[in-house]
Design a protein around this motif. Structure first.
Motif, PDB file in Angstrom:
ATOM      1  N   UNK A 234       0.820  -1.214   0.000  1.00  0.00           N
ATOM      2  CA  UNK A 234       0.000   0.000   0.000  1.00  0.00           C
ATOM      3  C   UNK A 234       0.852   1.261   0.000  1.00  0.00           C
ATOM      4  N   UNK A 235       2.168   1.087  -0.052  1.00  0.00           N
ATOM      5  CA  UNK A 235       3.079   2.226  -0.156  1.00  0.00           C
ATOM      6  C   UNK A 235       4.068   1.980  -1.289  1.00  0.00           C
ATOM      7  N   UNK A 236       4.730   3.033  -1.712  1.00  0.00           N
ATOM      8  CA  UNK A 236       5.818   2.904  -2.683  1.00  0.00           C
ATOM      9  C   UNK A 236       7.012   3.686  -2.149  1.00  0.00           C
ATOM     10  N   UNK A 237       7.928   3.014  -1.453  1.00  0.00           N
ATOM     11  CA  UNK A 237       9.076   3.711  -0.856  1.00  0.00           C
ATOM     12  C   UNK A 237      10.153   4.094  -1.853  1.00  0.00           C
ATOM     13  N   UNK A 238       9.919   3.810  -3.147  1.00  0.00           N
ATOM     14  CA  UNK A 238      10.960   4.039  -4.139  1.00  0.00           C
ATOM     15  C   UNK A 238      10.626   5.195  -5.088  1.00  0.00           C
ATOM     16  N   UNK A 239       9.703   6.056  -4.698  1.00  0.00           N
ATOM     17  CA  UNK A 239       9.293   7.127  -5.597  1.00  0.00           C
ATOM     18  C   UNK A 239      10.383   8.183  -5.785  1.00  0.00           C
ATOM     19  N   UNK A 240      11.244   8.378  -4.785  1.00  0.00           N
ATOM     20  CA  UNK A 240      12.329   9.358  -4.895  1.00  0.00           C
ATOM     21  C   UNK A 240      13.598   8.736  -4.332  1.00  0.00           C
ATOM     22  N   UNK A 241      14.309   8.033  -5.174  1.00  0.00           N
ATOM     23  CA  UNK A 241      15.508   7.334  -4.722  1.00  0.00           C
ATOM     24  C   UNK A 241      16.673   8.266  -4.460  1.00  0.00           C
ATOM     25  N   UNK A 242      16.546   9.543  -4.877  1.00  0.00           N
ATOM     26  CA  UNK A 242      17.606  10.507  -4.584  1.00  0.00           C
ATOM     27  C   UNK A 242      17.648  10.851  -3.098  1.00  0.00           C
ATOM     28  N   UNK A 243      16.556  10.554  -2.385  1.00  0.00           N
ATOM     29  CA  UNK A 243      16.497  10.852  -0.958  1.00  0.00           C
ATOM     30  C   UNK A 243      16.488   9.579  -0.119  1.00  0.00           C
ATOM     31  N   UNK A 244      16.890   8.484  -0.713  1.00  0.00           N
ATOM     32  CA  UNK A 244      16.830   7.210  -0.012  1.00  0.00           C
ATOM     33  C   UNK A 244      18.138   6.439  -0.164  1.00  0.00           C
ATOM     34  N   UNK A 245      18.367   5.570   0.772  1.00  0.00           N
ATOM     35  CA  UNK A 245      19.515   4.675   0.725  1.00  0.00           C
ATOM     36  C   UNK A 245      18.992   3.270   0.468  1.00  0.00           C
ATOM     37  N   UNK A 246      19.475   2.657  -0.597  1.00  0.00           N
ATOM     38  CA  UNK A 246      19.003   1.334  -1.004  1.00  0.00           C
ATOM     39  C   UNK A 246      19.928   0.269  -0.438  1.00  0.00           C
TER      40      UNK A 246
ATOM     41  N   UNK B 185      16.001   2.954   3.071  1.00  0.00           N
ATOM     42  CA  UNK B 185      15.870   3.805   4.246  1.00  0.00           C
ATOM     43  C   UNK B 185      16.250   5.222   3.862  1.00  0.00           C
ATOM     44  N   UNK B 186      15.836   6.187   4.684  1.00  0.00           N
ATOM     45  CA  UNK B 186      16.162   7.575   4.416  1.00  0.00           C
ATOM     46  C   UNK B 186      17.627   7.831   4.724  1.00  0.00           C
ATOM     47  N   UNK B 187      18.184   8.880   4.099  1.00  0.00           N
ATOM     48  CA  UNK B 187      19.522   9.280   4.476  1.00  0.00           C
ATOM     49  C   UNK B 187      20.520   9.450   3.367  1.00  0.00           C
ATOM     50  N   UNK B 188      20.168   9.095   2.143  1.00  0.00           N
ATOM     51  CA  UNK B 188      21.130   9.282   1.054  1.00  0.00           C
ATOM     52  C   UNK B 188      21.278  10.766   0.760  1.00  0.00           C
ATOM     53  N   UNK B 189      22.486  11.222   0.473  1.00  0.00           N
ATOM     54  CA  UNK B 189      22.671  12.635   0.167  1.00  0.00           C
ATOM     55  C   UNK B 189      21.975  13.002  -1.130  1.00  0.00           C
ATOM     56  N   UNK B 190      21.509  14.253  -1.261  1.00  0.00           N
ATOM     57  CA  UNK B 190      20.877  14.681  -2.505  1.00  0.00           C
ATOM     58  C   UNK B 190      21.886  14.686  -3.640  1.00  0.00           C
ATOM     59  N   UNK B 191      21.431  14.503  -4.867  1.00  0.00           N
ATOM     60  CA  UNK B 191      22.366  14.492  -5.997  1.00  0.00           C
ATOM     61  C   UNK B 191      23.047  15.840  -6.160  1.00  0.00           C
ATOM     62  N   UNK B 192      24.267  15.801  -6.672  1.00  0.00           N
ATOM     63  CA  UNK B 192      25.023  17.033  -6.880  1.00  0.00           C
ATOM     64  C   UNK B 192      24.336  17.906  -7.923  1.00  0.00           C
ATOM     65  N   UNK B 193      24.459  19.210  -7.749  1.00  0.00           N
ATOM     66  CA  UNK B 193      23.851  20.129  -8.700  1.00  0.00           C
ATOM     67  C   UNK B 193      24.522  20.032 -10.059  1.00  0.00           C
ATOM     68  N   UNK B 194      23.771  20.286 -11.100  1.00  0.00           N
ATOM     69  CA  UNK B 194      24.308  20.243 -12.457  1.00  0.00           C
ATOM     70  C   UNK B 194      25.260  21.408 -12.660  1.00  0.00           C
ATOM     71  N   UNK B 195      26.521  21.078 -12.894  1.00  0.00           N
ATOM     72  CA  UNK B 195      27.526  22.138 -13.043  1.00  0.00           C
ATOM     73  C   UNK B 195      28.042  22.237 -14.479  1.00  0.00           C
TER      74      UNK B 195
END
Length: 456
Positions: free
Chosen positions: A214-226, A244-254
């Motif tokens: 009933x949930x989808x914990x994988x909708x934003x993998x940039x904010x999750x640790x697999x 689980x939560x805790x993965x760092x956000x992706x680096x900004x496009x440079x």
């Protein structure tokens, strides 16, 4: 396929493979190959179901299940007539084939076939146990839920949950998961229940339905640790704690501005091609859907009259193990368009905006459905709130989907999330539906299944 299917008369274990929508037996070639590489012909006999090939998958889960049931019974009899003896049975379904296989298992149970064998494995790869309707906001998703259900013939109506199966008044998906049905009783006889579910890029069957969740914990993998299973090459995730939560956000496009401009310039021809081919593709798809609807209707009529090679009367068995305690059929009449929001609110309630015909339906589920229907909807919402969301927001599923989750989870599934990285068509890649660059991660999934999950 002939090199991997079949087996010798010494084999006592029959494994049945069932392909999905628009599929054919060749789609299961890699599954059969992986199974044969691990288990020789004198140990496991492989049957790849054939009678639902191609457009025959439009005809619905019921007809497909009857055809597969007949194939299994015929194969068992053929092996016996040659001097062999099958004492163990496993069934594997891919995509729609998982639902077709569950229907066939119910028939085998009702006909006493499962009493003569030891039921070993039921495995599903990317199978939409809860259907395929989209629990999201917006007009685009409403259009998908309405049109999608009407462009895949009876299979589409059943996958989107807008059918009423026989005299139950319920969607077939609900009947398949009813604890009092032959389908759940048959499925429960298997020693092991395993599923593999894509977490991204499965455009045919998304995670919540293939993972019975009933949930989808994988909708934003940039904010999750697999969390991966060690040794499985960053493809198969831990079933108990996949993310689980805790993965760092992706680096900004440079990237410098000129490089970005060049990248977008290269995409212009592709965008222009899409503006031309998408409308043509939609028209072609709708025309083909109309043609297939006519052909499917003709096949269904022949099937129902017993003129399609299947003894229909033999398979129209009683669906129930015991009488249902209360008639609740009318509660399902207005569910087909109940998903007009992405998640339930904090209180676990949903506000339904419309039914299949576009009429307004208020938050208590009414629309001429009466007090009984409102009581059933309230009860099922209360049940949905009691489920542990694991800290993730609850998707706005239909009540019968929440009920199906509760019933199916009692079978104690071994659920393996899968992350296919190298190809965006993960629905096909998970079983290596064809030899194609980028599908090789599916071999990891199949190897995990035959070495870690398959009981012999």
């Amino acid at each position: 396929m002939a090199d991997y299917s079949g087996g010798s008369l010494e084999a006592d274990h029959l494994c049945v493979l069932v392909h999905g929508l628009w599929g054919n037996p060749n789609h299961m070639a890699s599954v059969a190959r992986a199974l044969r590489a691990q288990y020789p012909p004198d140990q496991v006999y492989i049957l790849v179901a054939k009678r639902n090939s191609g457009s025959f998958t439009y005809d619905g889960i019921e007809l497909g299940g009857e055809r597969v049931c007949l194939e299994i019974e015929e194969e068992l009899e053929a092996i016996k007539s040659r001097g062999g003896k099958i004492t163990k049975l496993s069934v594997v379904g891919y995509s729609l084939g998982g639902l077709v296989a569950r229907y066939a298992i119910g028939l085998l149970f009702a006909r006493g076939v499962l009493d003569g064998v030891e039921c070993m494995n039921f495995t599903a790869f990317a199978s939409p146990f809860l259907g395929v309707r989209t629990p999201l906001r917006g007009w685009a998703n409403q259009i998908w839920n309405i049109l999608g259900a009407r462009t895949l013939c009876m299979s589409g109506r059943q996958l989107f949950g807008i059918d009423k199966f026989r005299d139950t008044g319920k969607p077939l998906l609900s009947v398949l998961a009813d604890p009092n049905s032959i389908f759940m009783s048959g499925l429960a006889k298997f020693k092991r229940h395993t599923l593999y579910a894509n977490i991204v890029n499965d455009r045919s069957a998304v995670y919540y339905t293939t993972g019975i969740s009933k949930t989808d914990p994988f909708t934003d993998l940039s904010k999750a640790k697999v969390h991966y299973l060690p040794g499985w090459q960053d493809v198969v995730l831990y079933p108990q704690n996949p993310v689980s939560a805790g993965a760092p956000p992706p680096a900004a496009n440079t990237e410098p501005l000129p490089a970005l401009a060049e990248k977008w310039a290269r995409r212009v021809p592709f965008v222009l091609a899409l503006t031309l081919f998408i409308p043509l593709g939609v028209v072609a798809f709708l025309v083909n859907s109309a043609v297939q609807t006519v052909r499917s209707s003709r096949r269904v009529r022949l099937h129902e009259r017993g003129l399609a090679g299947v003894p229909v009367k033999d398979f129209r068995v009683n669906l129930w193990i015991k009488e249902i305690r209360e008639a609740v059929e009318d509660a399902y009449e207005n569910l087909n368009s109940s998903q007009n929001q992405e998640y339930l609110d904090d209180g676990g309630s949903a506000s339904f905006a419309g039914n299949e015909d576009g009429e307004e339906v208020d938050s208590d589920g009414s629309s001429g459905s009466g007090p009984a229907a409102r009581r059933i909807l309230a009860l099922e919402r209360k049940q949905s709130r009691s489920l542990d969301a694991g800290g993730f927001p609850t998707l706005a599923l239909a009540p019968y989907q929440f009920t199906a989750i509760q019933a199916l989870d009692k079978l104690k599934w071994r659920k393996f999330p899968v992350w296919i990285h190298k190809h965006r068509h993960s629905h096909a890649a998970i079983i290596v539906r064809m030899d194609k660059p980028g599908f090789e991660e599916g071999h990891v999934v199949l190897r995990h299944w035959v070495t870690e999950e398959f009981l012999v």
